[in-house]
Design a protein around this motif. Structure first.
Motif, PDB file in Angstrom:
ATOM      1  N   LEU A  67       0.819  -1.210   0.000  1.00 42.69           N
ATOM      2  CA  LEU A  67       0.000   0.000   0.000  1.00 42.69           C
ATOM      3  C   LEU A  67       0.853   1.260   0.000  1.00 42.69           C
ATOM      4  O   LEU A  67       0.462   2.284  -0.570  1.00 42.69           O
ATOM      5  CB  LEU A  67      -0.949  -0.011   1.202  1.00 42.69           C
ATOM      6  CG  LEU A  67      -2.072  -1.046   1.140  1.00 42.69           C
ATOM      7  CD1 LEU A  67      -2.955  -0.965   2.382  1.00 42.69           C
ATOM      8  CD2 LEU A  67      -2.929  -0.866  -0.116  1.00 42.69           C
ATOM      9  N   ALA A  68       2.024   1.210   0.634  1.00 41.21           N
ATOM     10  CA  ALA A  68       2.929   2.360   0.594  1.00 41.21           C
ATOM     11  C   ALA A  68       3.357   2.654  -0.842  1.00 41.21           C
ATOM     12  O   ALA A  68       3.516   3.811  -1.230  1.00 41.21           O
ATOM     13  CB  ALA A  68       4.154   2.104   1.471  1.00 41.21           C
ATOM     14  N   LEU A  69       3.548   1.598  -1.629  1.00 44.97           N
ATOM     15  CA  LEU A  69       3.898   1.765  -3.041  1.00 44.97           C
ATOM     16  C   LEU A  69       2.701   2.197  -3.884  1.00 44.97           C
ATOM     17  O   LEU A  69       2.858   2.881  -4.892  1.00 44.97           O
ATOM     18  CB  LEU A  69       4.446   0.449  -3.600  1.00 44.97           C
ATOM     19  CG  LEU A  69       5.832   0.012  -3.110  1.00 44.97           C
ATOM     20  CD1 LEU A  69       6.105  -1.431  -3.514  1.00 44.97           C
ATOM     21  CD2 LEU A  69       6.916   0.931  -3.658  1.00 44.97           C
ATOM     22  N   TRP A  70       1.502   1.809  -3.481  1.00 47.39           N
ATOM     23  CA  TRP A  70       0.310   1.982  -4.297  1.00 47.39           C
ATOM     24  C   TRP A  70      -0.442   3.286  -4.031  1.00 47.39           C
ATOM     25  O   TRP A  70      -1.168   3.783  -4.893  1.00 47.39           O
ATOM     26  CB  TRP A  70      -0.623   0.794  -4.055  1.00 47.39           C
ATOM     27  CG  TRP A  70      -1.659   0.573  -5.105  1.00 47.39           C
ATOM     28  CD1 TRP A  70      -3.001   0.805  -5.020  1.00 47.39           C
ATOM     29  CD2 TRP A  70      -1.453   0.038  -6.423  1.00 47.39           C
ATOM     30  NE1 TRP A  70      -3.644   0.457  -6.171  1.00 47.39           N
ATOM     31  CE2 TRP A  70      -2.700  -0.024  -7.059  1.00 47.39           C
ATOM     32  CE3 TRP A  70      -0.319  -0.393  -7.122  1.00 47.39           C
ATOM     33  CZ2 TRP A  70      -2.858  -0.489  -8.370  1.00 47.39           C
ATOM     34  CZ3 TRP A  70      -0.472  -0.862  -8.422  1.00 47.39           C
ATOM     35  CH2 TRP A  70      -1.724  -0.902  -9.023  1.00 47.39           C
ATOM     36  N   MET A  71      -0.273   3.862  -2.844  1.00 42.50           N
ATOM     37  CA  MET A  71      -1.164   4.917  -2.400  1.00 42.50           C
ATOM     38  C   MET A  71      -1.030   6.239  -3.153  1.00 42.50           C
ATOM     39  O   MET A  71      -2.026   6.939  -3.352  1.00 42.50           O
ATOM     40  CB  MET A  71      -0.986   5.168  -0.899  1.00 42.50           C
ATOM     41  CG  MET A  71      -1.758   4.207   0.000  1.00 42.50           C
ATOM     42  SD  MET A  71      -3.550   4.245  -0.317  1.00 42.50           S
ATOM     43  CE  MET A  71      -3.722   2.865  -1.440  1.00 42.50           C
ATOM     44  N   ALA A 128      -0.554  10.314   1.473  1.00 44.15           N
ATOM     45  CA  ALA A 128      -0.128   8.927   1.564  1.00 44.15           C
ATOM     46  C   ALA A 128       0.815   8.714   2.740  1.00 44.15           C
ATOM     47  O   ALA A 128       0.851   7.633   3.335  1.00 44.15           O
ATOM     48  CB  ALA A 128       0.545   8.495   0.257  1.00 44.15           C
ATOM     49  N   ALA A 129       1.572   9.751   3.090  1.00 40.81           N
ATOM     50  CA  ALA A 129       2.476   9.658   4.241  1.00 40.81           C
ATOM     51  C   ALA A 129       1.716   9.511   5.548  1.00 40.81           C
ATOM     52  O   ALA A 129       2.282   9.043   6.547  1.00 40.81           O
ATOM     53  CB  ALA A 129       3.381  10.887   4.301  1.00 40.81           C
ATOM     54  N   CYS A 130       0.426   9.891   5.569  1.00 40.19           N
ATOM     55  CA  CYS A 130      -0.383   9.704   6.777  1.00 40.19           C
ATOM     56  C   CYS A 130      -0.557   8.223   7.098  1.00 40.19           C
ATOM     57  O   CYS A 130      -0.852   7.862   8.240  1.00 40.19           O
ATOM     58  CB  CYS A 130      -1.758  10.360   6.598  1.00 40.19           C
ATOM     59  SG  CYS A 130      -1.703  12.159   6.489  1.00 40.19           S
ATOM     60  N   PHE A 131      -0.396   7.371   6.099  1.00 39.68           N
ATOM     61  CA  PHE A 131      -0.379   5.929   6.314  1.00 39.68           C
ATOM     62  C   PHE A 131       1.039   5.426   6.583  1.00 39.68           C
ATOM     63  O   PHE A 131       1.282   4.664   7.520  1.00 39.68           O
ATOM     64  CB  PHE A 131      -0.966   5.219   5.097  1.00 39.68           C
ATOM     65  CG  PHE A 131      -0.687   3.743   5.044  1.00 39.68           C
ATOM     66  CD1 PHE A 131      -1.351   2.869   5.886  1.00 39.68           C
ATOM     67  CD2 PHE A 131       0.239   3.227   4.151  1.00 39.68           C
ATOM     68  CE1 PHE A 131      -1.095   1.495   5.841  1.00 39.68           C
ATOM     69  CE2 PHE A 131       0.500   1.868   4.089  1.00 39.68           C
ATOM     70  CZ  PHE A 131      -0.171   1.001   4.944  1.00 39.68           C
ATOM     71  N   LEU A 185      -8.954   6.556   7.806  1.00 35.46           N
ATOM     72  CA  LEU A 185      -8.926   5.097   7.919  1.00 35.46           C
ATOM     73  C   LEU A 185      -7.533   4.539   7.612  1.00 35.46           C
ATOM     74  O   LEU A 185      -7.065   3.604   8.272  1.00 35.46           O
ATOM     75  CB  LEU A 185      -9.950   4.478   6.970  1.00 35.46           C
ATOM     76  CG  LEU A 185     -11.424   4.651   7.356  1.00 35.46           C
ATOM     77  CD1 LEU A 185     -12.329   4.196   6.224  1.00 35.46           C
ATOM     78  CD2 LEU A 185     -11.737   3.876   8.638  1.00 35.46           C
ATOM     79  N   MET A 186      -6.867   5.125   6.639  1.00 37.50           N
ATOM     80  CA  MET A 186      -5.506   4.687   6.313  1.00 37.50           C
ATOM     81  C   MET A 186      -4.550   4.989   7.468  1.00 37.50           C
ATOM     82  O   MET A 186      -3.622   4.218   7.745  1.00 37.50           O
ATOM     83  CB  MET A 186      -5.018   5.369   5.037  1.00 37.50           C
ATOM     84  CG  MET A 186      -5.737   4.918   3.777  1.00 37.50           C
ATOM     85  SD  MET A 186      -5.553   3.151   3.425  1.00 37.50           S
ATOM     86  CE  MET A 186      -3.786   3.035   3.144  1.00 37.50           C
TER      87      MET A 186
END
Length: 428
Positions: A236-240, A259-262, A330-331
């Motif tokens: 998911l880090a790659l996909w977000m 995306a960094a929030c995840f 949610l992420m």
């Protein structure tokens, strides 16, 4: 069998040395993870430049993860045998030229091949985990491995740094800057790390003997857990970033920031997961992590939906879907849960295999890394097949179901998950 020096917890000089090893190793792992996740950002302009499909993009982002996963088992074993300092130093040195060459790639196959060599950086986890753990007493090993594992936050660092460099100088500048950073980290690691012969597996322990513990069925279960909390995190880090760009139409810099929030809590909070695992036990933490993951992924799986209801006043159209704020929230929660889960799985390992941490962490790390390799490809395949972006979360939801069922039948039925650490351990 590797031994823990009896003075490690009481000698102030050795304690300071242990913390120096932990901090500089965490820095090295952060840099390695930042490089490992590089395609999560620079892959977007490359996808546009080469006109790649979602499946091809998934393969592109996953290639570094493949070698970083496959190398974990031998790296873990070599760390047991030769020591973490020398193995980590060699690993860092090997990756620098490959990172630099990435900036000169022009064809799809160039990126795939060079990505395999860049991916060696991902093997750093199996070096640092046994290396730092053996500098601390058993009751603090969960904390030590959690702090080291916080280097996963390199995925978030990548999302802060890479978009700025990309917009200012082009994507080709990103690998050149990263190669310079890795070289600097290599020097710092060598200067501030240390070796202890007492931490090495004795030379009379054969390669086969080190691998005997892999026949234990518990190892397969830990592999399944880690394929979610780490493999899912990597995927998911790659996909977000591209998900935010495609789903919500955001600029790449804003998308990377969200995306960094995840990625960020999924890395830095791993240390807290280590502390919680020391206090409450690996089982209790992992069980609750799986349930939080199940709930978050259920909500994230729902696609943007418009539906029409025929009413007495005529047809009315309704919309159901997550807006960018709820989605990011949610992420963020999912990232926290997986941070705790990554630490708790390795607490299982340090509890069950104290003399073979390197080999076992290597095989479990391999499983997690292979999850990080396979999942982005499957995300792309599902996207091309269904056209539904949230299908990535549907897949992860199903994988979490498997772990919950497996965990229930092998652990939960015999364990009071609300019991203190000692009681739970006794029931197991």
């Amino acid at each position: 069998m590797a031994t823990q020096s009896p003075t490690a917890a009481v000698d102030p000089r050795r304690n300071a040395q242990a913390w120096s090893v932990l901090l500089v190793s965490t820095l090295a792992f952060t840099a390695c993870f930042m490089v490992w996740m590089m395609f999560g950002v620079i892959g977007i302009p490359i996808k546009k430049m080469l006109n790649l499909s979602s499946t091809q993009f998934g393969l592109l982002t996953a290639m570094p993860v493949l070698t970083g996963s496959l190398i974990r088992v031998p790296l873990g074993i070599w760390t047991d045998r030769y020591g973490g300092r020398i193995v980590m130093t060699i690993l860092l040195a090997i990756t620098v030229p490959a990172i630099w060459m990435m900036g000169y790639a022009t064809e799809y196959w160039h990126f795939l091949v060079i990505g395999l060599f860049v991916g060696l950086a991902g093997g750093a986890f199996s070096v640092g985990t046994p290396y730092v753990a053996r500098w601390f007493p058993k009751q603090r090993q969960g904390m030590a491995m959690g702090v080291y594992g916080a280097g996963n936050s390199g995925a978030a660092v990548n999302k802060f740094i890479a978009p700025v460099i990309l917009v200012a100088f082009g994507w080709q500048a990103v690998p050149h800057v990263y190669a310079a950073i890795m070289l600097g980290v290599l020097v710092l690691f060598w200067v501030f790390s240390a070796s202890d012969p007492a931490h090495l597996v004795p030379s009379n322990v054969s390669f086969t003997q080190q691998l005997k513990a892999l026949k234990d069925p518990k190892v397969l279960k830990y592999c399944q857990y880690y394929s979610i909390v780490f493999g899912g995190y990597v995927a998911l880090a790659l996909w977000m970033v591209q998900y935010y760009v495609g789903e919500y139409g955001l600029d790449i810099r804003v998308a990377a920031l969200l995306a960094a929030c995840f990625s960020l809590p999924g890395g830095v909070l791993r240390a807290i997961g280590g502390v919680l695992s020391d206090k409450y036990g690996a089982h209790s933490v992992t069980w609750w992590v799986m349930w939080v993951s199940w709930i978050c992924l259920f909500l994230l799986s729902y696609p943007q939906t418009d539906f029409t209801i025929l009413t007495v006043d005529g047809p009315k159209v309704f919309h159901i879907g997550l807006n960018v704020y709820v989605f990011t929230g949610l992420m963020f929660i999912l990232g926290i849960a997986w941070a705790f889960g990554k630490a708790s799985v390795f607490k299982y390992i340090s509890d069950d295999y104290p003399g073979n941490i390197g080999a076992i962490s290597g095989i479990v790390g391999l499983a997690g890394g292979m999850g990080g390799f396979i999942l982005p490809i499957l995300f792309g395949v599902l996207m091309d097949w269904t056209g539904i972006r949230s299908s990535a979360f549907m897949l992860m939801y199903g994988v979490v179901w498997v772990s919950l069922i497996w965990m229930y039948f092998t652990e939960v039925r015999r364990t009071d998950v609300m019991a203190p650490h000692g009681t739970a351990a006794a029931l197991r």
